[in-house]
Structures are given as structure tokens and as C-alpha cells.
Design a protein around this motif. Structure first.
Motif, PDB file in Angstrom:
ATOM      1  N   PHE A   1       0.823  -1.204   0.000  1.00 28.11           N
ATOM      2  CA  PHE A   1       0.000   0.000   0.000  1.00 28.11           C
ATOM      3  C   PHE A   1       0.859   1.257   0.000  1.00 28.11           C
ATOM      4  O   PHE A   1       1.828   1.342   0.768  1.00 28.11           O
ATOM      5  CB  PHE A   1      -0.899   0.045   1.240  1.00 28.11           C
ATOM      6  CG  PHE A   1      -2.087  -0.858   1.155  1.00 28.11           C
ATOM      7  CD1 PHE A   1      -3.285  -0.396   0.648  1.00 28.11           C
ATOM      8  CD2 PHE A   1      -1.989  -2.173   1.581  1.00 28.11           C
ATOM      9  CE1 PHE A   1      -4.393  -1.233   0.573  1.00 28.11           C
ATOM     10  CE2 PHE A   1      -3.091  -3.014   1.507  1.00 28.11           C
ATOM     11  CZ  PHE A   1      -4.288  -2.551   0.996  1.00 28.11           C
ATOM     12  N   GLY A   2       0.505   2.179  -0.855  1.00 30.71           N
ATOM     13  CA  GLY A   2       1.055   3.515  -0.720  1.00 30.71           C
ATOM     14  C   GLY A   2       0.149   4.292   0.212  1.00 30.71           C
ATOM     15  O   GLY A   2      -1.048   4.015   0.313  1.00 30.71           O
ATOM     16  N   LEU A   3       0.715   5.262   0.922  1.00 26.22           N
ATOM     17  CA  LEU A   3      -0.094   6.065   1.832  1.00 26.22           C
ATOM     18  C   LEU A   3       0.145   7.535   1.526  1.00 26.22           C
ATOM     19  O   LEU A   3       1.288   7.981   1.418  1.00 26.22           O
ATOM     20  CB  LEU A   3       0.289   5.775   3.289  1.00 26.22           C
ATOM     21  CG  LEU A   3      -0.513   6.552   4.323  1.00 26.22           C
ATOM     22  CD1 LEU A   3      -1.961   6.081   4.365  1.00 26.22           C
ATOM     23  CD2 LEU A   3       0.110   6.427   5.709  1.00 26.22           C
TER      24      LEU A   3
ATOM     25  N   THR B   1     -10.789   8.611   5.620  1.00 28.02           N
ATOM     26  CA  THR B   1      -9.768   7.934   4.828  1.00 28.02           C
ATOM     27  C   THR B   1     -10.400   7.352   3.575  1.00 28.02           C
ATOM     28  O   THR B   1     -11.473   6.755   3.645  1.00 28.02           O
ATOM     29  CB  THR B   1      -9.108   6.835   5.674  1.00 28.02           C
ATOM     30  OG1 THR B   1      -8.441   7.458   6.775  1.00 28.02           O
ATOM     31  CG2 THR B   1      -8.097   6.051   4.852  1.00 28.02           C
ATOM     32  N   PHE B   2      -9.741   7.573   2.457  1.00 29.02           N
ATOM     33  CA  PHE B   2     -10.287   7.164   1.161  1.00 29.02           C
ATOM     34  C   PHE B   2      -9.463   6.024   0.594  1.00 29.02           C
ATOM     35  O   PHE B   2      -8.234   6.132   0.493  1.00 29.02           O
ATOM     36  CB  PHE B   2     -10.305   8.350   0.203  1.00 29.02           C
ATOM     37  CG  PHE B   2     -11.181   9.479   0.685  1.00 29.02           C
ATOM     38  CD1 PHE B   2     -12.479   9.612   0.231  1.00 29.02           C
ATOM     39  CD2 PHE B   2     -10.702  10.395   1.639  1.00 29.02           C
ATOM     40  CE1 PHE B   2     -13.298  10.631   0.686  1.00 29.02           C
ATOM     41  CE2 PHE B   2     -11.527  11.417   2.104  1.00 29.02           C
ATOM     42  CZ  PHE B   2     -12.813  11.530   1.627  1.00 29.02           C
ATOM     43  N   GLY B   3     -10.132   4.957   0.185  1.00 28.62           N
ATOM     44  CA  GLY B   3      -9.384   3.777  -0.231  1.00 28.62           C
ATOM     45  C   GLY B   3      -9.970   3.021  -1.397  1.00 28.62           C
ATOM     46  O   GLY B   3      -9.936   1.794  -1.399  1.00 28.62           O
ATOM     47  N   SER B   4     -10.494   3.731  -2.387  1.00 28.03           N
ATOM     48  CA  SER B   4     -10.917   3.026  -3.598  1.00 28.03           C
ATOM     49  C   SER B   4      -9.700   2.432  -4.279  1.00 28.03           C
ATOM     50  O   SER B   4      -8.602   2.975  -4.199  1.00 28.03           O
ATOM     51  CB  SER B   4     -11.603   3.984  -4.573  1.00 28.03           C
ATOM     52  OG  SER B   4     -12.708   4.580  -3.958  1.00 28.03           O
ATOM     53  N   ILE B   5      -9.913   1.324  -4.956  1.00 27.48           N
ATOM     54  CA  ILE B   5      -8.806   0.625  -5.600  1.00 27.48           C
ATOM     55  C   ILE B   5      -8.126   1.486  -6.659  1.00 27.48           C
ATOM     56  O   ILE B   5      -6.907   1.538  -6.752  1.00 27.48           O
ATOM     57  CB  ILE B   5      -9.315  -0.676  -6.255  1.00 27.48           C
ATOM     58  CG1 ILE B   5      -9.744  -1.657  -5.163  1.00 27.48           C
ATOM     59  CG2 ILE B   5      -8.238  -1.304  -7.128  1.00 27.48           C
ATOM     60  CD1 ILE B   5     -10.312  -2.931  -5.716  1.00 27.48           C
TER      61      ILE B   5
ATOM     62  N   ARG C   1      -1.979   1.210  -5.794  1.00 31.91           N
ATOM     63  CA  ARG C   1      -2.905   1.258  -4.675  1.00 31.91           C
ATOM     64  C   ARG C   1      -2.422   2.242  -3.617  1.00 31.91           C
ATOM     65  O   ARG C   1      -1.495   1.950  -2.854  1.00 31.91           O
ATOM     66  CB  ARG C   1      -3.048  -0.136  -4.059  1.00 31.91           C
ATOM     67  CG  ARG C   1      -4.123  -0.231  -2.998  1.00 31.91           C
ATOM     68  CD  ARG C   1      -5.486  -0.105  -3.626  1.00 31.91           C
ATOM     69  NE  ARG C   1      -6.527   0.237  -2.659  1.00 31.91           N
ATOM     70  CZ  ARG C   1      -7.205  -0.631  -1.925  1.00 31.91           C
ATOM     71  NH1 ARG C   1      -6.945  -1.915  -2.036  1.00 31.91           N
ATOM     72  NH2 ARG C   1      -8.131  -0.223  -1.084  1.00 31.91           N
TER      73      ARG C   1
ATOM     74  N   ILE D   1      -3.740   4.561  -0.467  1.00 25.81           N
ATOM     75  CA  ILE D   1      -4.756   4.985   0.486  1.00 25.81           C
ATOM     76  C   ILE D   1      -4.455   6.431   0.853  1.00 25.81           C
ATOM     77  O   ILE D   1      -3.294   6.799   1.038  1.00 25.81           O
ATOM     78  CB  ILE D   1      -4.625   4.130   1.768  1.00 25.81           C
ATOM     79  CG1 ILE D   1      -4.910   2.668   1.473  1.00 25.81           C
ATOM     80  CG2 ILE D   1      -5.507   4.652   2.878  1.00 25.81           C
ATOM     81  CD1 ILE D   1      -6.357   2.354   1.286  1.00 25.81           C
TER      82      ILE D   1
ATOM     83  N   VAL E   1      -5.362   9.614   3.578  1.00 20.94           N
ATOM     84  CA  VAL E   1      -6.056  10.065   4.769  1.00 20.94           C
ATOM     85  C   VAL E   1      -6.390  11.541   4.595  1.00 20.94           C
ATOM     86  O   VAL E   1      -5.501  12.354   4.349  1.00 20.94           O
ATOM     87  CB  VAL E   1      -5.201   9.847   6.031  1.00 20.94           C
ATOM     88  CG1 VAL E   1      -5.969  10.270   7.276  1.00 20.94           C
ATOM     89  CG2 VAL E   1      -4.777   8.391   6.139  1.00 20.94           C
TER      90      VAL E   1
END
Lengths: 241, 241
Positions: free
Chosen positions: B22-24, B91-95, B102, B104, B106
Motif C-alpha cells: 500500500f502507498g499512503l 480515509t479514502f481507499g478506492s482501488i 494502490r 490509500i 487520509v
DNA sequence: TCAAAAGTGTTCCGAATACACCCATGC
DNA sequence: GCATGGGTGTATTCGGAACACTTTTGA
């Protein structure tokens, strides 16, 4: 996804490893209500770290599924619960919150209609149990913080949105509703005034049914009218207890 | 961090790559207020993807810094703004929300006391600009959604917590405060009643100063008393406009 | 003296509060 | 009958909404 470096040139150290080195998990505070007590569902970990400790319903997330779906899956995988109220509240990202490495966790909370059944389907957990929110065990990771924030969110939410009904059976009495609010908010309400207020909102449908097997006058049963709420909401109505 | 696999045995496909892929990022909705208008600070991207598009103040996060610090850093790196109101919302996490993989994100929102100065210090952005919230350009990524959610959060927050003052200068008149609330909430208030309500809260300190250079009776200046608010809050007082 | 905004006071109404009281059921 | 909780009615209080009015400044 080779040179993400170029997308953000103002940061000096964005190698691919850095870009991709976060773990992501979801932790869900599952609230229930039974016999005047607000409860939280916890699982007992059967693996390290924190083996033997109680923890929130949570798991790592696969990169191939989006956040909201992942939350549903975690809940359903670990408890068997499906199609219930589930909503995000806060994301927790301390560096050392997970001993295995950098794991960000997104906090969700969920509301369950009955705490009667044992909701564990299958999992790596030793057992699961409902705990009264006023009598919690020590929790794994930073789950104490997460639970606390989740409870705050519930307390705020229950006042301004009709989410309390998610914790009651479909058919309920007004006293049950009042007891629920008193348990969550930790206060008391005047019975006649509570009735007037809640009935005045025109959100409850009176059923032609009453309680049975009670040694006093049986209470009427009511049902929450979601359609009506959505309609009123569009007209500017705001639920407020 | 080799065999995280063992920590979560109920998931079948937790290779290290999956755990760590995951990238953040953090995206911050920076709100300002000037001349009766609520504004948002946007930057014009000078790099792909979405080169030339306007975007929120945001960047990828390094795994070595915790979430709250990362948010401060992003804000300060891209705008020079420090020590201002900054709070997480969703927090937004659509694919598919980021074309590079990918990621995510905040969502944070921030409140700035003056939109007068050009707040861009140094960045990979071509330029930055304050936009009226009622007249926004097309935005990069899913920043439209994030901004929308941030605005909702501001509207709710401003009603029940004294955060509106973060958007005004330290010294302000009651009419400025009223105009601010009207701009954010999109409604109007009766002047005498607004005065009574806000002064009745006992949260404003009247200064021995008045406006200058106005072609009418100059208004008294006030200051928000944060200490007093914290004190009242402990006694159960809830700010409500 | 006039425009414009600051600032005050008063009335009115509805909602929240505090109670007192009656009703239905099981034992 | 009586204990228990269900359910209703009413008087009072408090805060908000509406609005009329006076004050102070610059031009």
C-alpha cells in the motif's frame, strides 16, 4: 508503477520500497446491546503477538479490495455478521502501533441487533465474547485507544442520527429505546418527555402488537420507519435526542 | 518483518508483497475566509498524472513518520503553513483512486486565519490559489470527493465546536463572526439574536479597541478566550450555534 | 443631514422540563 | 388487592425568533 519518484518530486526519498511499505488493516468496534448493557465484541488472540489478549475484530487488508468492502469482509470473516451497520471513524497511524512493522489501521464501528447469538463463524481466534463497555479487559495493540474513539463516535452519532435503532430488535417498546439511550449516553430521561419527543418525530410506526409474558401492563411495540426518516431528512429535519 | 503471514492465518494470500503493497498519502483541505467568502487552497500540478489540474494539498507519506506528523509536514512543505488547525476526517481507499497503484489517502482539513498572503513556499506545484468553495475547478484524482467530505465536516464542526475562530483574525467584530457563519452554513442569522447568543456563551473577551476607517459607527473588537472555553467544556458546556 | 452599520430592548411562541396521575397485567 | 411498569395530561420555565428601536461614525 516503476518510477513513482517523478510524481512527487518534492520529497527526496521516495524509492519504490518507500512508496509501498505500508501495511493496512481494519479494526472494527462491534457494539451490541442486551439487558440494559452496551457491549463490545472482542476476540481472544490465539497467535503472537499479543497471544491470549483480547482484541477488536480486525485483520490485514489485501490490496486488491477497496476499503469499504474490506471492512465488510473482515467483519463477515471473523464473526459471520453481514449486512449490518458499518461505518468508518478514524485512522490510526502511530509508527510503533504494530510490532511487525508499519501498519496503518482504519477504524470502523458496527452496530448489531442482538448479542444473543454467538457471532463467531470461523477464525484464527481462540474465542469471542461480548464485554460490557464499563468492564473491559486489557486489549492488544492500541485497541484501547481505537475502542475509546469508537465509543465517542457512537455517543455523538446516536444523538444526531437515528442509529440507535440498529442496536434494538425490529420491534421494540419505547422503554427499551429509552433504556438504550440512557445506557449509551450515561444519563437518564424523564419517561413522559422522552415518549413525547420521540413520538413527535413521527419516525416510529406503532404496531398492533404488545409485549407478552410480563407481569404488568404490556407495552406497545414500535418499529423504526427508515423511509419516513429519509423523506423527512430531505426536508431539512434533523434527528436530535 | 519476515513472516507476518503467521500473524493472520485466516487470510490465505498474505505474502510479504501483499502485506506491504500500500502507498499512503495525505490530502489536506485547507480552508480560508476572506471578504465574506469561504475559500479552499489548491495547487496546480506541474507533473503527471493530472498535470495542469488543480489538486488538494497532498503528498505521499514516508513510513518513518507517524500520521499526524506527516500531515503537518505535508502542509508545511507545500504551503509554509505551520501550527494551524489540522484535523483528520475520512480515509479514502478506492482501488483505482490513484493511477500509479494502490494508494490509500487520509483526508485532513485545516483552517487558516488569513487568505491574504500567498502561502506557497516551495513545491513541485506550478502555482497555488485560493478558490471560492462555490466556484471550484475540476480537480485531480478523487479530490472532488475528498473536498466535499471535508466541507461537510467543516459545516458540522463549526456548529458544535468553536473552530470558526480559526478562520478569523485574532481580533474580530461580531458582524465578521456572523458573516463567517453565514458563509459556511449558507444561511442567515438575526443580528440581535446572534449577538445575544454568542455573547451569552461568555467565550469572547471584549477589547478596548474598535474598527477604524469605516464610514459608519465602528464596531468593538473581540477575542476568543480559549482557556475559558476549555474550562467551561469541563463543566459540561457544549458550544452550539 | 443622511447613509450605513453598531448595538439594545421587548414581545411572543414553542419546546423542554417537572410532575401528578390513571391504566393494565400477573401474582 | 397490590406491585410493577405502561401510558397520559398539564402547568411552568426557558431559550429562540421576530422585530422595533436608538446610537455612532464618515461623508
Amino acid at each position: 508503477m516503476d518510477n513513482t519518484e517523478t510524481y512527487y518530486t518534492n520529497q527526496t526519498s521516495h524509492s519504490i520500497q518507500n512508496l509501498l511499505s505500508f501495511g493496512l488493516s481494519i479494526d472494527c468496534v462491534v457494539f451490541g446491546y442486551h439487558n440494559g448493557e452496551v457491549k463490545v465484541l472482542l476476540i481472544e488472540r490465539d497467535i503472537e503477538p499479543f497471544k491470549g489478549s483480547w482484541a477488536l475484530i480486525g485483520d490485514l487488508v489485501s490490496p486488491s479490495v477497496d476499503l469499504a468492502s474490506a471492512a465488510s469482509e473482515v467483519l463477515s470473516n471473523l464473526t459471520g455478521l453481514k449486512n449490518i451497520f458499518l461505518e468508518q471513524f478514524t485512522t490510526f497511524g502511530s509508527i510503533d502501533r504494530h510490532p511487525a512493522g508499519r501498519v496503518i489501521t482504519v477504524g470502523y464501528y458496527s452496530l448489531v441487533k442482538s448479542t444473543a447469538q454467538k457471532p463467531l463463524a470461523s477464525s484464527w481466534a481462540k474465542s469471542s465474547k461480548w464485554f460490557n463497555i464499563n468492564n473491559l479487559p486489557n486489549l492488544a495493540f492500541d485497541h484501547q485507544d481505537i475502542l475509546g474513539k469508537g465509543l465517542e463516535t457512537l455517543k455523538r452519532g446516536v444523538r444526531y442520527r437515528p442509529v440507535g435503532f440498529e442496536l434494538l430488535p425490529h420491534k421494540f417498546t419505547l422503554l427499551q429505546l429509552q433504556d438504550l439511550y440512557e445506557a449509551i449516553l450515561g444519563c437518564t430521561f424523564d419517561k413522559p418527555n422522552f415518549r413525547k419527543k420521540i413520538l413527535g418525530m413521527d419516525l416510529l410506526v406503532p404496531l398492533n402488537e404488545v409485549e407478552s409474558n410480563v407481569s404488568h401492563r404490556p407495552a406497545k411495540l414500535f418499529q423504526f420507519d427508515r423511509e419516513r426518516y429519509l423523506h423527512l431528512q430531505e426536508e431539512g429535519f434533523v434527528f436530535d435526542i
